[in-house]
Design an enzyme around this catalytic site. Structure first.
Site, short mmCIF file in Angstrom:
data_model
loop_
_atom_site.label_atom_id
_atom_site.label_comp_id
_atom_site.label_asym_id
_atom_site.label_seq_id
_atom_site.Cartn_x
_atom_site.Cartn_y
_atom_site.Cartn_z
N HIS A 274 38.63 58.32 52.57
CA HIS A 274 37.58 59.20 53.10
C HIS A 274 36.29 59.10 52.25
CE1 HIS A 274 40.03 61.28 56.14
NE2 HIS A 274 41.03 61.18 55.27
N ASP A 333 44.57 61.84 50.58
CA ASP A 333 45.24 61.66 51.87
C ASP A 333 44.69 60.48 52.65
OD1 ASP A 333 42.78 63.07 52.26
OD2 ASP A 333 43.44 63.56 54.28
N GLU A 334 45.49 60.00 53.60
CA GLU A 334 45.09 59.01 54.59
C GLU A 334 44.37 57.80 53.99
OE1 GLU A 334 44.63 61.47 58.68
OE2 GLU A 334 42.90 61.62 57.34
N VAL A 335 44.91 57.28 52.90
CA VAL A 335 44.33 56.09 52.28
C VAL A 335 44.71 54.87 53.12
CG1 VAL A 335 44.23 54.67 50.20
CG2 VAL A 335 44.50 57.17 50.02
N GLU A 383 50.38 63.49 50.86
CA GLU A 383 50.71 62.08 50.78
C GLU A 383 50.95 61.62 49.35
OE1 GLU A 383 47.93 62.06 54.46
OE2 GLU A 383 48.43 63.37 52.79
#
EC number: 3.2.1.52
Length: 512
Positions: A274, A333-335, A383
């Site tokens: 992000h 998160d969401e890497v 995560e």
């Protein structure tokens, strides 16, 4: 044939017929509190409010935060309770004389803060208070934050008489405290820039619902509106527009405005994912993503470069001087792990160091967390925990994905505290406030109208969990009628105070 068709039409209309009565579906309560207090005794007998006769007297400790709170709630009671008419005193007096429940006027509220004011709200701060409403009412707490919560409750007890000519308050005794210490609202100001006026109004609405943490997700892939003094190019090249930034003065204003309402401000600078907006000014700290040996764009931060951590260290140092709360959310998160896998240099690094791509994520977090100030409390998205990154027991895990019951069990078993968000995403446009009212993690082991009153349901769940649990023990229980009615009253209360809340349960009305 024609008769048969007419008969079909008649039957069709009759079979789908429903009876609708005039008026609101759920008539609002009068002078009931949201979130529901832990202990409340309310009598039918009432006092009348006359602004020229009423005063607030500080009988204990005093401080600027208390003075500001008293001024704020005095204004709300006098000007935002729906009473706009001046009455004929004699006519009012004669009418009151025939009412057996009338106890006279409410003359004074004595505010007794028994301990010195704290400068800034904090985790596990004391928000308990005792309130006794009489002709001379008393509000007592050992904490300035408890006094603020009590003033909010006091302001909610006032209601209009049926003829709308009088402002009344019933004789009431309340002992109250929250069940959860962290009752937060996350606001994303990167994907959609939110003006300062709306942020301040959101803080007002949070205080009306006794929420106490403003989680400011201030930057993301789409834009970087945080205007850094150390790295001005981040917002100069990463913000949507030069007018869509938050300056140091803006942040100070938000922090002080929140503090006066007993609300902590926790910033989130989500890394290493992000972060695309960071790359407009500092492309070298991001990873080049490959497809078929060609660079197709920039992805997460590069965890193998020293310049990545130097930028983070210097930026975090500045941010933490502007945000006084010791809690700091650094995301995780969401890497886009596939981007790291695609990069030839990172593949070589992982091979030479015998690392998997998830271990590379762990390496980044192990290097990034120590860059925060020594007394920081770190918050991470789930995560990082799921990928088994080594974390201290003090690290707080933020649960947001599915399968959250087993996730919470794993986190708590590992000795971590957690923040729960999974069932409370307010951008789920198909959900209404009852859907959020059911969600209780303890039992389960325009921007304003989308947030309110749906967030009010969460606020009551977090403040009044034990009180509600005695009546609702499973999702198959029916939400009591009085909750719908209190929600109607509370929504109108917020609207009168300038919060553009949407109708909670269909047709209804609010007295302006």
């Amino acid at each position: 044939m024609m008769k048969f068709l007419l008969l079909l039409v008649y039957i069709g209309l009759g079979s789908g017929m429903s009876i609708v009565n005039p008026g609101p579906k759920f008539p609002p309560t009068k002078g009931h509190v949201w979130p529901k207090p832990q202990e409340e005794t309310k009598e039918n007998k009432y006092f009348l409010f006359n602004p020229s006769h009423f005063k607030v007297k500080v009988v204990g400790q005093n401080c600027t935060i208390l003075v500001n709170a008293i001024n704020r709630y005095s204004f709300i009671i006098k000007n935002k309770s729906g009473l706009h008419h001046r009455r004929n005193h004699e006519r009012r007096r004669r009418r009151i004389g025939r009412d057996e429940n009338y106890l006279g006027g409410i003359d004074e509220l004595q505010v007794d803060l028994t301990e010195s004011c704290e400068e800034y709200p904090h985790f596990e701060m004391d928000e308990s208070y005792k309130l006794n409403v009489s002709s001379t009412s008393t509000l007592r707490s050992a904490s300035i934050w408890g006094i603020i919560r009590g003033l909010e409750t006091f302001s909610q007890l006032f209601y209009l008489s049926n003829d709308r000519n009088e402002l009344r308050v019933n004789a009431t005794k309340i002992t109250d405290f929250p069940q959860y210490s962290h009752r937060g609202l996350l606001l994303d100001t990167s994907r959609h820039f939110i003006s300062m006026s709306n942020i301040l109004k959101m803080l007002d609405a949070m205080s009306y619902n006794k929420l106490n943490v403003f989680h400011w997700h201030i930057v993301d892939d789409q834009s970087f509106p945080y205007q850094s003094e150390r790295f001005p190019e981040l917002s100069e090249q990463g913000a949507y527009d030069s007018s869509m930034v938050y300056t140091k003065e803006d942040i100070q204003r938000v922090v002080e405005y929140a503090r006066d309402r007993g609300i902590r401000v926790i910033p989130e600078f989500d890394v290493p994912g992000h972060t695309r907006s960071w790359g407009n000014a500092f492309p070298d700290v991001l990873t080049e993503c490959y497809r078929q040996d060609k660079v197709v764009g920039l992805g997460p931060m590069n965890p193998t470069k020293n310049i990545t951590y130097k930028l983070l260290r210097d930026l975090f140092q500045e941010v933490q001087t502007w945000f006084p709360d010791k809690y700091f959310h650094i995301g995780g998160d969401e890497v886009e792990l596939d981007c790291w896998r695609s990069n030839p240099e990172l593949r070589e690094y992982m091979n030479s160091h015998n690392l998997s791509v998830t271990q590379l994520h762990g390496l980044f977090m192990e290097n990034a967390i120590p860059l925060l100030a020594n007394d920081s409390e770190v918050v991470l998205w789930q995560e990082v925990f799921d990928e088994k990154v080594p974390l201290s027991k003090e690290t707080i895990i933020h649960v947001w994905k599915g399968s959250w019951i087993s996730e919470m069990v794993s986190i708590l078993t590992a000795g971590h505290r957690l923040i729960f968000s999974s069932t409370w995403y307010l951008d789920a446009l198909g959900s209404n406030w009852p859907d959020y009212y059911w969600a209780d993690p303890r039992q389960m082991v325009n921007v304003m109208s989308r947030v309110w009153p749906r967030a009010s349901a969460v606020a009551e769940r977090l403040w009044s969990a034990n009180t509600l649990g005695r009546r609702m023990r499973s999702i198959f229980d029916t939400i009591p009628l009085e909750v719908y009615q209190r929600m109607e009253e509370h929504t109108c209360r917020m609207i009168r105070r300038g919060i553009d809340a949407q109708p909670p349960s269909g047709p209804g009305f609010c007295i302006p």
